[in-house]
Design a protein around this motif. Structure first.
Motif, PDB file in Angstrom:
ATOM      1  N   THR A  43     -78.562 -78.986  11.137  1.00  0.00           N
ATOM      2  CA  THR A  43     -78.204 -80.490  11.041  1.00  0.00           C
ATOM      3  C   THR A  43     -78.885 -81.072   9.570  1.00  0.00           C
ATOM      4  O   THR A  43     -80.019 -80.822   9.407  1.00  0.00           O
ATOM      5  N   TRP A  45     -79.715 -84.363  10.047  1.00  0.00           N
ATOM      6  CA  TRP A  45     -80.181 -85.629  10.865  1.00  0.00           C
ATOM      7  C   TRP A  45     -81.446 -85.013  11.655  1.00  0.00           C
ATOM      8  O   TRP A  45     -81.280 -84.345  12.534  1.00  0.00           O
ATOM      9  N   GLY A  48     -81.432 -85.271  15.404  1.00  0.00           N
ATOM     10  CA  GLY A  48     -80.639 -84.453  16.276  1.00  0.00           C
ATOM     11  C   GLY A  48     -81.321 -82.831  16.089  1.00  0.00           C
ATOM     12  O   GLY A  48     -81.278 -82.274  17.167  1.00  0.00           O
ATOM     13  N   THR A  89     -72.750 -86.509  13.223  1.00  0.00           N
ATOM     14  CA  THR A  89     -74.142 -85.911  13.561  1.00  0.00           C
ATOM     15  C   THR A  89     -74.441 -85.110  12.446  1.00  0.00           C
ATOM     16  O   THR A  89     -75.767 -84.666  12.539  1.00  0.00           O
TER      17      THR A  89
END
Length: 131
Positions: A43, A45, A48, A89
């Motif tokens: 990811t 993020w 995340g 996400t």
């Protein structure tokens, strides 16, 4: 397919790895030992990846590695097609390795009760699939 996100990219796990190591598909899932993964997931993020590290099975502390994809990658359809269209996400997957280029020492953790509830949902969901 190429992804448009410029990164950086992260992978959460409990495995104790080093800069330069490669993460590859073909190993057991961080969440269910009966599943062998055809892709390696990552990811853009950090929180995340932190969630993935907190959710991962095993001993040891959760770790978030900074990774560099070594080949083709795509949006993670398990998230983007089923739960969050448009990929808010920033979740991706690849059949090609990810090279570890660093480690985040800290990230924003999730509430422990939330982690407990997610683990229970995963446990029940896997039981439903197996039964």
């Amino acid at each position: 397919m190429a992804i448009l996100d410029a990164g950086p990219y992260f992978h959460g796990t409990r495995a104790d790895l080093q800069v330069g190591d490669l993460l590859t598909a073909g190993f057991r899932s961080n969440y269910d030992d009966s599943v062998v993964m055809n892709h390696i997931y990552f990811t853009a993020w950090p929180k995340g990846a932190g969630l993935a590290a907190e959710m991962a099975k095993g001993d040891g502390r959760g770790r978030v590695y900074i990774v560099e994809p070594m080949g083709a990658c795509e949006d993670d359809p398990n998230v983007t097609d089923k739960k969050f269209p448009g990929n808010p996400t920033r979740s991706y997957r690849s059949r090609e390795p990810l090279r570890i280029v660093g480690e985040l020492e800290t990230w924003e953790p999730f509430d422990p009760e939330y982690i407990r509830q997610l683990r229970e949902r995963v446990r029940v969901g896997m039981g439903e699939i197996i039964n």
